[in-house]
Design a protein around this motif. Structure first.
Motif, short mmCIF file in Angstrom:
data_model
loop_
_atom_site.label_atom_id
_atom_site.label_comp_id
_atom_site.label_asym_id
_atom_site.label_seq_id
_atom_site.Cartn_x
_atom_site.Cartn_y
_atom_site.Cartn_z
N GLN A 31 0.84 -1.20 0.00
CA GLN A 31 0.00 0.00 0.00
C GLN A 31 0.88 1.26 0.00
N MET A 32 1.93 1.22 0.82
CA MET A 32 2.83 2.36 0.94
C MET A 32 3.62 2.56 -0.35
N ALA A 33 3.99 1.47 -1.01
CA ALA A 33 4.78 1.57 -2.23
C ALA A 33 4.02 2.34 -3.30
N VAL A 34 2.73 2.22 -3.29
CA VAL A 34 1.92 2.92 -4.27
C VAL A 34 1.76 4.39 -3.90
N LYS A 35 1.66 4.68 -2.62
CA LYS A 35 1.25 6.02 -2.20
C LYS A 35 2.34 6.95 -1.69
N SER A 36 3.55 6.49 -1.43
CA SER A 36 4.48 7.40 -0.76
C SER A 36 5.81 7.59 -1.48
N PRO A 37 5.81 8.27 -2.58
CA PRO A 37 7.10 8.61 -3.20
C PRO A 37 7.78 9.74 -2.44
N VAL A 38 9.10 9.75 -2.49
CA VAL A 38 9.90 10.77 -1.82
C VAL A 38 10.63 11.56 -2.88
N GLY A 39 10.72 12.84 -2.70
CA GLY A 39 11.42 13.70 -3.65
C GLY A 39 10.44 14.37 -4.60
N LYS A 40 11.01 15.19 -5.47
CA LYS A 40 10.17 15.91 -6.42
C LYS A 40 10.74 15.76 -7.82
N GLY A 41 9.86 15.77 -8.76
CA GLY A 41 10.29 15.74 -10.16
C GLY A 41 10.96 14.44 -10.55
N LYS A 42 12.12 14.57 -11.22
CA LYS A 42 12.83 13.39 -11.71
C LYS A 42 13.53 12.62 -10.59
N SER A 43 13.76 13.26 -9.46
CA SER A 43 14.46 12.58 -8.36
C SER A 43 13.50 11.83 -7.44
N GLN A 44 12.27 11.63 -7.88
CA GLN A 44 11.27 10.97 -7.06
C GLN A 44 11.56 9.47 -6.98
N HIS A 45 11.53 8.92 -5.75
CA HIS A 45 11.75 7.49 -5.54
C HIS A 45 10.95 7.04 -4.32
N LEU A 46 10.86 5.73 -4.12
CA LEU A 46 10.12 5.21 -2.98
C LEU A 46 10.94 5.32 -1.71
N ARG A 47 10.27 5.49 -0.60
CA ARG A 47 10.94 5.62 0.69
C ARG A 47 11.70 4.35 1.04
N TYR A 48 11.08 3.19 0.84
CA TYR A 48 11.73 1.89 1.08
C TYR A 48 11.84 1.19 -0.25
N SER A 49 13.06 0.90 -0.68
CA SER A 49 13.23 0.29 -1.99
C SER A 49 12.93 -1.20 -1.98
N THR A 50 13.12 -1.84 -0.83
CA THR A 50 12.81 -3.28 -0.73
C THR A 50 11.97 -3.52 0.52
N PHE A 51 11.31 -4.65 0.51
CA PHE A 51 10.47 -5.01 1.65
C PHE A 51 11.32 -5.26 2.89
N GLU A 52 12.52 -5.81 2.72
CA GLU A 52 13.39 -6.11 3.86
C GLU A 52 13.79 -4.85 4.62
N LYS A 53 13.89 -3.73 3.93
CA LYS A 53 14.19 -2.48 4.62
C LYS A 53 13.00 -1.99 5.43
N PHE A 54 11.80 -2.36 4.98
CA PHE A 54 10.58 -1.96 5.68
C PHE A 54 10.31 -2.84 6.88
N TYR A 55 10.53 -4.15 6.75
CA TYR A 55 10.25 -5.11 7.83
C TYR A 55 11.34 -6.18 7.83
N ASN A 56 12.17 -6.18 8.86
CA ASN A 56 13.25 -7.14 8.98
C ASN A 56 12.72 -8.38 9.71
N ARG A 57 12.39 -9.42 8.96
CA ARG A 57 11.76 -10.60 9.53
C ARG A 57 12.71 -11.38 10.45
N THR A 58 13.98 -11.47 10.09
CA THR A 58 14.91 -12.22 10.94
C THR A 58 15.05 -11.54 12.30
#
Length: 96
Positions: A31-58
């Motif tokens: 849900q967050m991947a769809v709604k929360s880009p960071v930055g403006k214009g061409k430098s826009q990217h997702l806050r967490y690039s992978t799921f492991e950065k969002f939730y560390n299961r180990t």
């Protein structure tokens, strides 16, 4: 029901809860991947690039084990035997 069986049942319940928490985090990440880009214009990217950065299961599993066995007590023979049987059945099914 023996004490070892009771402990194993509690541990299984905690792992079930962790699995449900994982699913909730996965849905939140999607849900967050769809709604929360960071930055403006061409430098826009997702806050967490992978799921492991969002939730560390180990890390979550280690904390769960620590809360279940805070003193680092060694497992009884029955607990370790049951865990070995569970691992064997998982390998046999190909779940790993």
């Amino acid at each position: 029901m023996t004490l070892a069986e009771y402990k194993l049942m509690l541990k299984a319940n905690l792992y079930r809860e962790e699995e449900a928490e994982y699913d909730r985090h996965w849905r939140a990440f999607l849900q967050m991947a769809v709604k929360s880009p960071v930055g403006k214009g061409k430098s826009q990217h997702l806050r967490y690039s992978t799921f492991e950065k969002f939730y560390n299961r180990t890390k979550a599993k280690k904390e769960l084990d620590k809360s279940f066995n805070p003193k680092g007590e060694s497992k009884t023979k029955e607990e370790s035997r049951v865990e070995k049987i569970i691992e064997y059945k998982k390998r046999k099914r190909g779940d790993e």
